[in-house]
Design a protein around this motif. Sequence first.
Motif, PDB file in Angstrom:
ATOM      1  N   SER A 244      42.717  58.898  32.313  1.00  0.00           N
ATOM      2  CA  SER A 244      42.362  60.099  33.157  1.00  0.00           C
ATOM      3  C   SER A 244      41.569  59.073  33.855  1.00  0.00           C
ATOM      4  CB  SER A 244      41.263  61.101  32.337  1.00  0.00           C
ATOM      5  OG  SER A 244      39.838  60.706  31.945  1.00  0.00           O
ATOM      6  N   SER A 245      41.094  58.261  33.720  1.00  0.00           N
ATOM      7  CA  SER A 245      40.782  57.511  34.835  1.00  0.00           C
ATOM      8  C   SER A 245      41.596  56.305  36.175  1.00  0.00           C
ATOM      9  CB  SER A 245      39.944  55.592  34.472  1.00  0.00           C
ATOM     10  OG  SER A 245      39.298  56.202  33.566  1.00  0.00           O
ATOM     11  N   PRO A 246      41.226  56.422  36.894  1.00  0.00           N
ATOM     12  CA  PRO A 246      42.094  56.095  38.167  1.00  0.00           C
ATOM     13  C   PRO A 246      42.675  54.501  38.232  1.00  0.00           C
ATOM     14  CG  PRO A 246      40.135  56.273  38.680  1.00  0.00           C
ATOM     15  CD  PRO A 246      39.156  56.598  37.699  1.00  0.00           C
ATOM     16  N   LEU A 247      43.209  54.510  38.499  1.00  0.00           N
ATOM     17  CA  LEU A 247      44.366  53.242  37.941  1.00  0.00           C
ATOM     18  C   LEU A 247      43.599  52.165  39.821  1.00  0.00           C
ATOM     19  CD1 LEU A 247      47.646  53.755  37.737  1.00  0.00           C
ATOM     20  CD2 LEU A 247      46.395  52.425  36.361  1.00  0.00           C
ATOM     21  N   ALA A 248      43.911  50.166  39.586  1.00  0.00           N
ATOM     22  CA  ALA A 248      42.657  49.790  40.418  1.00  0.00           C
ATOM     23  C   ALA A 248      44.431  49.002  40.820  1.00  0.00           C
ATOM     24  CB  ALA A 248      42.239  50.156  40.797  1.00  0.00           C
ATOM     25  N   THR A 249      44.722  47.907  42.070  1.00  0.00           N
ATOM     26  CA  THR A 249      45.262  47.181  41.828  1.00  0.00           C
ATOM     27  C   THR A 249      44.932  46.254  42.598  1.00  0.00           C
ATOM     28  OG1 THR A 249      47.370  48.092  41.755  1.00  0.00           O
ATOM     29  CG2 THR A 249      48.314  46.240  42.408  1.00  0.00           C
ATOM     30  N   ILE A 250      44.866  44.428  42.030  1.00  0.00           N
ATOM     31  CA  ILE A 250      43.772  43.353  42.159  1.00  0.00           C
ATOM     32  C   ILE A 250      45.213  42.791  42.708  1.00  0.00           C
ATOM     33  CG2 ILE A 250      41.896  42.385  42.445  1.00  0.00           C
ATOM     34  CD1 ILE A 250      40.505  44.964  40.738  1.00  0.00           C
ATOM     35  N   ARG A 251      45.487  41.885  43.575  1.00  0.00           N
ATOM     36  CA  ARG A 251      45.851  40.692  43.583  1.00  0.00           C
ATOM     37  C   ARG A 251      44.940  39.470  43.639  1.00  0.00           C
ATOM     38  NH1 ARG A 251      50.944  39.201  47.813  1.00  0.00           N
ATOM     39  NH2 ARG A 251      50.884  36.535  47.186  1.00  0.00           N
ATOM     40  N   PHE A 252      45.070  38.283  42.696  1.00  0.00           N
ATOM     41  CA  PHE A 252      44.403  36.882  43.133  1.00  0.00           C
ATOM     42  C   PHE A 252      44.774  35.817  43.089  1.00  0.00           C
ATOM     43  CE2 PHE A 252      42.142  40.079  39.289  1.00  0.00           C
ATOM     44  CZ  PHE A 252      40.778  39.788  39.713  1.00  0.00           C
ATOM     45  N   ALA A 253      43.858  35.352  43.258  1.00  0.00           N
ATOM     46  CA  ALA A 253      44.605  33.989  43.546  1.00  0.00           C
ATOM     47  C   ALA A 253      44.791  33.489  42.010  1.00  0.00           C
ATOM     48  CB  ALA A 253      43.610  32.971  44.394  1.00  0.00           C
ATOM     49  N   PRO A 254      45.212  32.262  41.805  1.00  0.00           N
ATOM     50  CA  PRO A 254      45.239  31.548  40.623  1.00  0.00           C
ATOM     51  C   PRO A 254      43.979  31.332  39.581  1.00  0.00           C
ATOM     52  CG  PRO A 254      47.179  30.378  41.893  1.00  0.00           C
ATOM     53  CD  PRO A 254      46.474  31.487  43.074  1.00  0.00           C
ATOM     54  N   ARG A 255      43.357  30.619  40.256  1.00  0.00           N
ATOM     55  CA  ARG A 255      42.018  30.001  39.982  1.00  0.00           C
ATOM     56  C   ARG A 255      41.339  31.539  39.022  1.00  0.00           C
ATOM     57  NH1 ARG A 255      39.912  24.717  39.657  1.00  0.00           N
ATOM     58  NH2 ARG A 255      41.146  24.164  41.555  1.00  0.00           N
ATOM     59  N   ALA A 256      41.229  32.746  39.418  1.00  0.00           N
ATOM     60  CA  ALA A 256      41.128  34.133  38.945  1.00  0.00           C
ATOM     61  C   ALA A 256      41.435  34.407  37.266  1.00  0.00           C
ATOM     62  CB  ALA A 256      40.826  35.134  39.459  1.00  0.00           C
ATOM     63  N   ARG A 257      42.435  33.363  36.949  1.00  0.00           N
ATOM     64  CA  ARG A 257      43.272  33.629  35.486  1.00  0.00           C
ATOM     65  C   ARG A 257      42.606  33.947  34.684  1.00  0.00           C
ATOM     66  NH1 ARG A 257      48.319  33.913  36.437  1.00  0.00           N
ATOM     67  NH2 ARG A 257      49.588  34.994  34.115  1.00  0.00           N
ATOM     68  N   TRP A 258      41.528  34.093  34.178  1.00  0.00           N
ATOM     69  CA  TRP A 258      40.771  34.334  33.379  1.00  0.00           C
ATOM     70  C   TRP A 258      40.437  35.737  33.174  1.00  0.00           C
ATOM     71  CZ3 TRP A 258      35.913  37.128  33.170  1.00  0.00           C
ATOM     72  CH2 TRP A 258      35.817  37.242  34.956  1.00  0.00           C
ATOM     73  N   PHE A 259      40.346  36.290  34.104  1.00  0.00           N
ATOM     74  CA  PHE A 259      40.252  37.523  34.060  1.00  0.00           C
ATOM     75  C   PHE A 259      41.578  38.423  33.570  1.00  0.00           C
ATOM     76  CE2 PHE A 259      40.720  41.697  36.599  1.00  0.00           C
ATOM     77  CZ  PHE A 259      39.301  42.462  36.497  1.00  0.00           C
ATOM     78  N   ALA A 260      43.164  38.310  34.363  1.00  0.00           N
ATOM     79  CA  ALA A 260      44.245  38.727  33.244  1.00  0.00           C
ATOM     80  C   ALA A 260      43.850  38.383  31.463  1.00  0.00           C
ATOM     81  CB  ALA A 260      45.335  38.045  33.353  1.00  0.00           C
ATOM     82  N   GLU A 261      43.555  36.928  31.164  1.00  0.00           N
ATOM     83  CA  GLU A 261      42.719  36.845  29.541  1.00  0.00           C
ATOM     84  C   GLU A 261      42.472  37.915  29.068  1.00  0.00           C
ATOM     85  OE1 GLU A 261      45.222  32.270  30.935  1.00  0.00           O
ATOM     86  OE2 GLU A 261      42.525  32.606  31.103  1.00  0.00           O
ATOM     87  N   GLU A 262      41.148  38.098  29.980  1.00  0.00           N
ATOM     88  CA  GLU A 262      39.940  37.787  28.980  1.00  0.00           C
ATOM     89  C   GLU A 262      40.065  40.061  28.944  1.00  0.00           C
ATOM     90  OE1 GLU A 262      37.183  35.936  29.334  1.00  0.00           O
ATOM     91  OE2 GLU A 262      38.047  34.088  28.633  1.00  0.00           O
ATOM     92  N   VAL A 263      40.246  40.403  30.389  1.00  0.00           N
ATOM     93  CA  VAL A 263      40.005  42.047  30.511  1.00  0.00           C
ATOM     94  C   VAL A 263      41.151  42.871  29.992  1.00  0.00           C
ATOM     95  CG1 VAL A 263      39.815  43.840  32.506  1.00  0.00           C
ATOM     96  CG2 VAL A 263      38.249  40.998  32.895  1.00  0.00           C
TER      97      VAL A 263
END
Lengths: 350, 366
Positions: A244-263
């Motif tokens: 039920s939580s709302p969705l968020a969409t975030i666009r990152f520069a490549p440097r923030a890759r860990w976000f996609a890998e760890e979250v």
Amino acid sequence: MAERADDRLLRLLGIVAYLDGAGPVSVADLARRFGTTPAQIQKDVDALWVSGTPGYWPDDLIDFDAASIDRGVVHLTEARGMTRPLRLGTREAVALVAALRAMKATGAVQADPARSAVVESALRKLTDATGEAASAVDVRLAPGGDRQVVSAISSALTARHRLQIRYVTSSDVVSEREVDPVRLHTQDEYAYLAAWCYRAAAPRTFRVDRILEATETDVPVQEHPGVGEQAAEIDFAALFAGRSSPLATIRFAPRARWFAEEVPVESVRNLPDGDFEVTLRVTNPGWLRSTLIQLAPYVRSVAPAALADDVAGAAAEALALYDSGRETGPTFGHGTDPRTRDAATSPDRH
Amino acid sequence: MPIDPPPSAQSATSPGLNPAERLLNLVIALVNTNAAMTKQQVRTAVAGYADAPSDEAFERMFERDKDMLRALGIPVVTVGTGGHTDELGYRIDQDAYALPSIDLTPAELGVLSLAAQFWQDKTLQTDINRAMVKLRAAGAGDPSADALAGLAPSVRAVGDAYGPLMEAIEARRAVTFSYRAAYNGTVLTRHVEPWRIAARDGGWYLMCFDRDRQAPRVFRMSRIESRVRVTGPAGAYDIPDFETDVVLGKAHGEIRQAVVAVRPERAGALRARAKPVPDGERQAYSERLPVPAGAPAGGRAGDQAGWDILEVPYRSLSGMASEAAGYGAALVVLEPEAVRAETLRRLTAAAALGSGTGAQAGASRG
């Protein structure tokens, strides 16, 4: 599931080598030692019994005492020379030594001299037996929290005592709790305490580096159905789940890759220019706000706009403090009091 | 029997004896043989091999069995038979495969059992389970996990790259893979000589020599986007002696101190490792503190009025600045200037993320 031939061969040879040194052993004990069922041990013994050197006359075969077998005891009488346990292969030594080294460095082991000594001696005996091949893999987990906190937890776990802890959540909220500790688990960069929390009246997992204080009481822990059986791993997906939580969409520069890998995110889309876009459920707005400020130089865009404004507002408020500090001039009014904003935008505080 | 391989795999080669039993008989035969056995002797004398329907089928079966034994740490050695032909003989040298005497206490065996739960990957689980079977065969006493009750460390999965990379490290062979670079997101094929695999801070890293760049490099394994292919001859390079943390750049940062002002009751996790700045030194920091509403300007700026001044140890400048920025208006960095500047850089970028044009301004910084 069909067992692989090589795994079974390893056990067949292991059983003979073990029995040669240990003398008669019950089927049940053998099954426990080799991590299989008594029925499988019976089949293994049957297979060993007809195996031996070419010719395969009775004197050529591995032999057991038949009367003992009938009593459920495996008594090896002829090993046909297969008495030497197998050397560890390089990959096997690597897997074992790397795990032990990682374990040795965890806070939970470091906090307890007796534990430390056992891990240390096991590691020494293994490396003596396997040589230095094991440096191909090097794992270090979280050092894991305040020494006193960790020793209080491990002492309470051993004595099965209730703990009093002061805990700060990822949204920076401090609370006092009484918990029955179940397990101290180190996974990757953090150590976790799995416990029954009396405040929540439910099982909870606490990150050890966020436990500000821990005191062992003399109250024995109680049984809490279902708590002990949880999977050993932390279920991160569950921590972030919430249909039920709302969705968020975030666009990152490549440097923030860990976000996609760890979250744990719902989806990741790689964009042609190297940027990537993640979609995630916002179950913990305080954590997300703080994380987006940290990563801001690599954040291209945030949707929905309300989330972007929330992040920007929090950052602007902090910036105002630096400005006012520099100039020792302008003051800031009650309208920007952090508490006001938190109350308005952090529905999930607990 | 449930332990057998599927019938299709089994019946083609050996209807009588399942593969594990054939392998067992081969090991016993080659350990007990006086000098060596020729292939022909293996085929006619060792249980399970006579079933091979053709010369070719026997050759395949025997080669596969030798490979499997080698993988388990039981090398089959080749020797000349010394007779009138140049036919080769095979035997297994027990001294070459035996585990050196290793006398584990029950507590140590318990520690090892716990370590066996450490890996999430199937390949590593197989490796460590095999090690445990061998050690249990050698060890007396029952494993006792008492010494580590309630402890269960584990590490996140390495992924499929582990198998080929280990194979390459063991044999000193080169590998190729395609890799997504973090600094610009492009995917390129890499040719490297793998040295070591390491896990730090929740990530898996490959340390290696990059042949294209002719320099040591570190690759984050989660960014390897293709299968890892092992290429080229064995023994193609040497692995130098090095410290994982030095190569990863984690050991450089000595511990430094930052001074921060924190709202009462806030930044709990940071407070856990901070200590208050001594009374005598507080005054020096007051001028950089925000003045609270209604306080007399230039007066004893509010260190009592809503701020605690703390000294926080840190290693990484960007890590400290990120943590500080993450606390928003609950924390102000006072010293050193580098941490303050990095914190401000993050806050400024974040303040620009607001709706509309703000988001564009943020994007231009990346």
